[in-house]
Scaffold this motif. Structure first.
Motif, short mmCIF file in Angstrom:
data_model
loop_
_atom_site.label_atom_id
_atom_site.label_comp_id
_atom_site.label_asym_id
_atom_site.label_seq_id
_atom_site.Cartn_x
_atom_site.Cartn_y
_atom_site.Cartn_z
N TYR A 83 -53.24 -87.75 17.49
CA TYR A 83 -54.22 -87.41 16.47
C TYR A 83 -54.45 -88.53 15.45
O TYR A 83 -55.55 -88.69 14.93
N LEU A 84 -53.40 -89.28 15.13
CA LEU A 84 -53.57 -90.37 14.17
C LEU A 84 -53.44 -91.73 14.85
O LEU A 84 -53.06 -92.72 14.24
N GLY A 85 -53.79 -91.74 16.13
CA GLY A 85 -53.80 -92.96 16.90
C GLY A 85 -55.06 -93.01 17.76
O GLY A 85 -56.10 -93.52 17.34
N GLU A 86 -54.97 -92.44 18.93
CA GLU A 86 -56.07 -92.46 19.89
C GLU A 86 -57.36 -91.90 19.30
O GLU A 86 -58.45 -92.43 19.55
N VAL A 87 -57.28 -90.83 18.55
CA VAL A 87 -58.48 -90.17 18.01
C VAL A 87 -59.32 -91.12 17.17
O VAL A 87 -60.55 -91.05 17.16
N PHE A 88 -58.68 -92.05 16.47
CA PHE A 88 -59.40 -92.98 15.60
C PHE A 88 -59.44 -94.40 16.17
O PHE A 88 -59.64 -95.38 15.43
N GLY A 89 -59.29 -94.50 17.49
CA GLY A 89 -59.39 -95.82 18.13
C GLY A 89 -58.25 -96.75 17.78
O GLY A 89 -58.41 -97.97 17.81
N ARG A 90 -57.09 -96.17 17.45
CA ARG A 90 -55.92 -96.96 17.08
C ARG A 90 -54.72 -96.51 17.93
O ARG A 90 -53.75 -95.98 17.42
N PRO A 91 -54.81 -96.68 19.27
CA PRO A 91 -53.74 -96.17 20.13
C PRO A 91 -52.39 -96.80 19.80
O PRO A 91 -52.30 -97.96 19.39
#
Length: 221
Positions: A83-91
């Motif tokens: 949720y606070l990685g992949e979702v915002f393009g920050r895997p």
């Protein structure tokens, strides 16, 4: 000696030591700071539930669906990485393969994973999640690919509310599971009633009596 809990034994209730979870502070600061603070509080409460446990205890399934403390820690680590990685393009860099699994691989630690491994991954996931929160505004847009298509577009605000709820829910699960394991209950923050071991036994017996009375009333209907 086995640490499995016999069916006829109720562990003595032991309050968690003060300071094992994040202590509440006055609600100040921005909305983002407040949402982030509660996320960190619930995250710390969850992690505190594995303190002092042996590997076997931390992995022991205590519900019919296999809920176990180390699995809850691993699951939350994976959830916040998504949720606070992949979702915002920050895997999350060097993410483990099990993050892509939908077969329950995030709900238990494998024999090759130690408790220290899982806790270390949780901390790494939390640091990455915190960096995302720091880098973005509440109205920053993201996409949740595993949600229904009509609800996939989200903001950081929505995700922080959703994730805070998710982590709090699992911290509650962990509180009950830990109490079932060895009687340790609460977060050490004063929210658990101040009772002696004998008081807790009497309190439980009182609740059993109330339940029995209610059951007898049902039989008379």
């Amino acid at each position: 000696m086995s640490d499995e809990i016999p069916d006829d034994v109720v562990p003595e209730v032991r309050p968690a030591a003060p300071g094992t979870a994040v202590t509440e502070r006055p609600v100040t600061g921005s909305e983002k700071e407040t949402l982030h603070r509660y996320l960190r509080k619930h995250r710390a409460a969850l992690l505190a539930k594995v303190d002092g446990l042996a590997e076997r205890q931390a992995r022991w399934p205590l519900t019919p669906t296999g809920t176990n403390l180390l699995g809850l820690v691993k699951h939350v680590a994976g959830v916040q990485a998504g949720y606070l990685g992949e979702v915002f393009g920050r895997p999350l860099p060097d993410a483990p393969a099990w993050l892509e699994s939908w077969e329950g691989d995030d709900m238990y630690a494998t024999p090759d994973e130690t408790m220290a491994d899982v806790i270390a991954f949780h901390h790494r996931s939390a640091e990455h999640a915190d960096a995302t929160v720091a880098a973005l505004d509440l109205d920053a847009h993201g996409t949740v690919p595993w949600w229904p298509e009509d609800r996939r577009e989200v903001t950081l605000q929505q995700v922080l509310v959703h994730l805070g709820f998710e982590v709090a829910r699992h911290a509650g699960h962990a509180d009950i599971v830990r109490e079932m394991l060895d009687g340790t209950a609460g977060d050490g923050d004063g929210n658990l009633a101040d009772k002696s071991a004998a008081d807790w036994v009497a309190w439980r017996e009182h609740l059993v009596a109330v339940a029995e009375q209610a059951g007898l009333r049902d039989l008379r209907v």
